[in-house]
Write an enzyme that holds these catalytic residues in place. Sequence first.
Site, PDB file in Angstrom:
ATOM      1  N   ASP A  50       0.801  -1.090   0.088  1.00 45.95           N
ATOM      2  CA  ASP A  50      -0.033   0.127   0.016  1.00 45.95           C
ATOM      3  C   ASP A  50       0.854   1.334  -0.302  1.00 45.95           C
ATOM      4  O   ASP A  50       1.505   1.916   1.038  1.00 45.95           O
ATOM      5  CB  ASP A  50      -0.920  -0.271   1.440  1.00 45.95           C
ATOM      6  CG  ASP A  50      -1.993   1.227   1.066  1.00 45.95           C
ATOM      7  OD1 ASP A  50      -2.475   2.326   0.262  1.00 45.95           O
ATOM      8  OD2 ASP A  50      -2.903   0.759   1.763  1.00 45.95           O
ATOM      9  N   VAL A  51       0.885   1.892  -1.070  1.00 47.31           N
ATOM     10  CA  VAL A  51       1.718   3.143  -0.876  1.00 47.31           C
ATOM     11  C   VAL A  51       1.648   4.067  -0.294  1.00 47.31           C
ATOM     12  O   VAL A  51       2.878   5.295  -0.188  1.00 47.31           O
ATOM     13  CB  VAL A  51       1.829   3.798  -2.889  1.00 47.31           C
ATOM     14  CG1 VAL A  51       2.574   2.667  -3.445  1.00 47.31           C
ATOM     15  CG2 VAL A  51       0.086   4.667  -2.553  1.00 47.31           C
ATOM     16  N   ASN A  77       3.600   3.218 -10.296  1.00 45.68           N
ATOM     17  CA  ASN A  77       2.000   2.704 -11.482  1.00 45.68           C
ATOM     18  C   ASN A  77       1.105   3.192 -10.139  1.00 45.68           C
ATOM     19  O   ASN A  77       0.097   3.737 -11.007  1.00 45.68           O
ATOM     20  CB  ASN A  77       2.167   2.021 -12.501  1.00 45.68           C
ATOM     21  CG  ASN A  77       0.720   1.749 -12.971  1.00 45.68           C
ATOM     22  OD1 ASN A  77       0.812   2.377 -13.682  1.00 45.68           O
ATOM     23  ND2 ASN A  77      -0.290   0.527 -12.260  1.00 45.68           N
ATOM     24  N   TYR A 142      -6.784  15.634  -9.825  1.00 43.52           N
ATOM     25  CA  TYR A 142      -5.856  14.680 -11.131  1.00 43.52           C
ATOM     26  C   TYR A 142      -4.964  15.485 -12.136  1.00 43.52           C
ATOM     27  O   TYR A 142      -3.953  14.629 -11.349  1.00 43.52           O
ATOM     28  CB  TYR A 142      -7.086  13.935 -11.266  1.00 43.52           C
ATOM     29  CG  TYR A 142      -6.019  12.316 -12.289  1.00 43.52           C
ATOM     30  CD1 TYR A 142      -6.132  11.418 -11.616  1.00 43.52           C
ATOM     31  CD2 TYR A 142      -5.494  12.795 -13.519  1.00 43.52           C
ATOM     32  CE1 TYR A 142      -4.926  10.409 -12.601  1.00 43.52           C
ATOM     33  CE2 TYR A 142      -5.333  11.481 -14.118  1.00 43.52           C
ATOM     34  CZ  TYR A 142      -4.880  10.404 -13.652  1.00 43.52           C
ATOM     35  OH  TYR A 142      -3.855   8.924 -14.330  1.00 43.52           O
ATOM     36  N   LYS A 146      -0.325  14.767 -11.147  1.00 45.01           N
ATOM     37  CA  LYS A 146       0.122  13.830 -12.019  1.00 45.01           C
ATOM     38  C   LYS A 146       1.711  15.397 -12.011  1.00 45.01           C
ATOM     39  O   LYS A 146       2.390  14.426 -12.523  1.00 45.01           O
ATOM     40  CB  LYS A 146      -0.555  13.742 -13.394  1.00 45.01           C
ATOM     41  CG  LYS A 146      -1.516  12.558 -12.710  1.00 45.01           C
ATOM     42  CD  LYS A 146      -0.254  11.617 -11.919  1.00 45.01           C
ATOM     43  CE  LYS A 146      -1.325   9.730 -12.020  1.00 45.01           C
ATOM     44  NZ  LYS A 146      -0.554   8.718 -11.599  1.00 45.01           N
ATOM     45  N   THR A 177      -8.850   0.778 -19.946  1.00 42.76           N
ATOM     46  CA  THR A 177      -8.737   0.360 -18.288  1.00 42.76           C
ATOM     47  C   THR A 177     -10.020   0.296 -17.309  1.00 42.76           C
ATOM     48  O   THR A 177     -10.869   1.220 -18.366  1.00 42.76           O
ATOM     49  CB  THR A 177      -7.333   1.058 -17.875  1.00 42.76           C
ATOM     50  OG1 THR A 177      -7.539   2.180 -17.361  1.00 42.76           O
ATOM     51  CG2 THR A 177      -6.360   0.811 -18.314  1.00 42.76           C
TER      52      THR A 177
END
Length: 267
Positions: A50-51, A77, A142, A146, A177
């Site tokens: 879990d990042v 990722n 978002y 990024k 995806t």
Amino acid sequence: MSKVVLITGASSGIGKAIAYYLAERGYIVYGTSRTPKMAKDGKVHMIPLDVTEAASISQAIQTILKDQNRIDYVINNAGMGITGPLEETPDHEIKRVFETNYFGPLEVIKAVLPIMRSQRSGMIINVTSIAGYMGLPYRGIYSATKGALGITTEAYRMELKEFNIKMTTVAPGDFATNIAAGRYHAPILDNSPYKKNYGNTLQLMDEHVDAGMDTQIMAKVVHRIMESKNPKVHYRVGFFMQKFSIVLKRMLPDTWYEKLLLNHYKL
């Protein structure tokens, strides 16, 4: 000697495609997710990570070191999407996405750098997004996560140069995806002044994902980056107009570019 690769967010989508593509080419691949399912074919070693939890990152890395005694590549990722009017997006959801998309990768990087420094080699590939090059309506958070990861990568590259550790970003456009299903969507409120435009934009975004590119294309690009002796600062992977939009942003006056986005999203 086979190279060892750590990929976060490898249970589905782009991460899974990269993991299997590399495993089929002889890399020793450790894929991670918060609740991993063991691959039946045994090609990819799935381990929990879990990042957003430092202890989880440390444990996963120790597992790899115990098995392989090295980590040659890290592909950051893991991430999550978020949509909504900025004014109406809950603060705790904004913070949660930043923890996953920005602070999480940074924690992974901090954990692996001492290992790569001792090896005097290593490469870290941060998966960003073409959306990170511009502020998009109803995707502003978002885009910010990024964009921040891309800028941080630029700084990190220069700090790591003396240690022979390479770092780069790869920014995908729309890929087919399940990211739309896993996104946080701020609800479309009946009394919201943004109800009409947000609803229409949300539908348009989902259509773009459904018509997205094959994840194998990303896997091939990542593999090519890994084999590069001197990777570029940034790579972009997407349809022509998605990549060209970044060029246009550099060339056009800000208000002209803004008008193009407004027309694109029918706002």
